[in-house]
Design a protein around this motif. Structure first.
Motif, PDB file in Angstrom:
ATOM      1  N   GLU A 147       0.843  -1.195   0.000  1.00  8.62           N
ATOM      2  CA  GLU A 147       0.000   0.000   0.000  1.00  8.62           C
ATOM      3  C   GLU A 147       0.876   1.242   0.000  1.00  8.62           C
ATOM      4  O   GLU A 147       2.038   1.201   0.393  1.00  8.62           O
ATOM      5  CB  GLU A 147      -0.954   0.020   1.190  1.00  8.62           C
ATOM      6  CG  GLU A 147      -0.295   0.352   2.526  1.00  8.62           C
ATOM      7  CD  GLU A 147      -1.295   0.488   3.663  1.00  8.62           C
ATOM      8  OE1 GLU A 147      -1.659   1.638   3.979  1.00  8.62           O
ATOM      9  OE2 GLU A 147      -1.687  -0.536   4.235  1.00  8.62           O
TER      10      GLU A 147
ATOM     11  N   VAL B  41       1.250   4.991   1.568  1.00  9.33           N
ATOM     12  CA  VAL B  41       0.823   5.869   2.655  1.00  9.33           C
ATOM     13  C   VAL B  41       1.254   7.272   2.234  1.00  9.33           C
ATOM     14  O   VAL B  41       2.394   7.683   2.464  1.00  9.33           O
ATOM     15  CB  VAL B  41       1.437   5.445   4.012  1.00  9.33           C
ATOM     16  CG1 VAL B  41       0.909   6.340   5.133  1.00  9.33           C
ATOM     17  CG2 VAL B  41       1.148   3.986   4.317  1.00  9.33           C
TER      18      VAL B  41
ATOM     19  N   GLN C  67       2.899   9.832   4.534  1.00  6.12           N
ATOM     20  CA  GLN C  67       4.273   9.584   4.966  1.00  6.12           C
ATOM     21  C   GLN C  67       5.235   9.432   3.792  1.00  6.12           C
ATOM     22  O   GLN C  67       6.416   9.155   3.995  1.00  6.12           O
ATOM     23  CB  GLN C  67       4.308   8.356   5.866  1.00  6.12           C
ATOM     24  CG  GLN C  67       3.409   8.575   7.063  1.00  6.12           C
ATOM     25  CD  GLN C  67       3.751   7.719   8.243  1.00  6.12           C
ATOM     26  OE1 GLN C  67       4.812   7.130   8.332  1.00  6.12           O
ATOM     27  NE2 GLN C  67       2.839   7.656   9.178  1.00  6.12           N
TER      28      GLN C  67
ATOM     29  N   THR D  64      -2.124   8.394  11.749  1.00 12.46           N
ATOM     30  CA  THR D  64      -2.468   7.185  11.006  1.00 12.46           C
ATOM     31  C   THR D  64      -1.269   6.702  10.208  1.00 12.46           C
ATOM     32  O   THR D  64      -0.652   7.477   9.481  1.00 12.46           O
ATOM     33  CB  THR D  64      -3.660   7.442  10.067  1.00 12.46           C
ATOM     34  OG1 THR D  64      -4.746   7.924  10.854  1.00 12.46           O
ATOM     35  CG2 THR D  64      -4.073   6.169   9.350  1.00 12.46           C
ATOM     36  N   GLY D  65      -0.970   5.428  10.374  1.00 21.41           N
ATOM     37  CA  GLY D  65       0.126   4.810   9.638  1.00 21.41           C
ATOM     38  C   GLY D  65      -0.390   3.751   8.683  1.00 21.41           C
ATOM     39  O   GLY D  65      -1.589   3.684   8.401  1.00 21.41           O
ATOM     40  N   ALA D  66       0.499   2.928   8.203  1.00 17.46           N
ATOM     41  CA  ALA D  66       0.137   1.862   7.266  1.00 17.46           C
ATOM     42  C   ALA D  66      -0.875   0.924   7.900  1.00 17.46           C
ATOM     43  O   ALA D  66      -0.870   0.698   9.109  1.00 17.46           O
ATOM     44  CB  ALA D  66       1.386   1.092   6.847  1.00 17.46           C
TER      45      ALA D  66
END
Length: 137
Positions: free
Chosen positions: A34, A36, A39, A107-109
């Motif tokens: 995915e 992100v 980031q 929010t991260g992966a």
């Protein structure tokens, strides 16, 4: 407080060039890839027993991963610790004198809530607190 080592983040220049080592040589299952955007990374998740490996490819020269690779080269970037109640964990870390990069979760992966400790507070290791809401594993 800490449930487990959730994953180990590994900075790589190219997922395309790096993934065959992990999938063909080490025979680790690829769980998914995915992007992100917040980031500036593409992330590949691999299952390694009870822990995941997270390969991080920068999508911009401005990303923290690109800067890490430029300064230190490819390799282990961080260790993510699975936690519950991440806001409480951040507060506890601060009370214990730990400098946080993230004062609030972001929010991260995989949709996880994450917060990083500053490596100057943890003997040079970049630790990530990782809370996966409603997710097992």
């Amino acid at each position: 407080m800490i449930k487990k080592v959730d994953h180990i983040g590994i900075a790589v220049k190219s997922l395309e060039c790096t993934l065959p080592f992990y999938t063909d040589v080490l025979m680790l299952p690829l769980l998914g890839i995915e992007e992100v955007e917040t980031q500036l990374v593409r992330v590949a998740f691999l299952q390694a027993g009870g822990t995941k490996l997270e390969l991080l490819e920068p999508t911009s020269n401005e990303s923290a991963i690109a800067k890490f690779i430029e300064k230190r080269g490819e390799g282990i970037h961080h260790v993510a610790l699975g936690v519950e109640s991440i806001k409480e964990r951040i507060s506890e870390m601060r009370e214990k004198g730990i400098r946080m990069i993230d004062e609030e979760p972001r929010t991260g992966a995989g949709g996880a809530n994450i917060a990083f400790m500053h490596p100057k507070s943890s003997s040079g290791v970049l630790f990530e607190l990782c809370e996966k809401k409603g997710l097992k594993g």
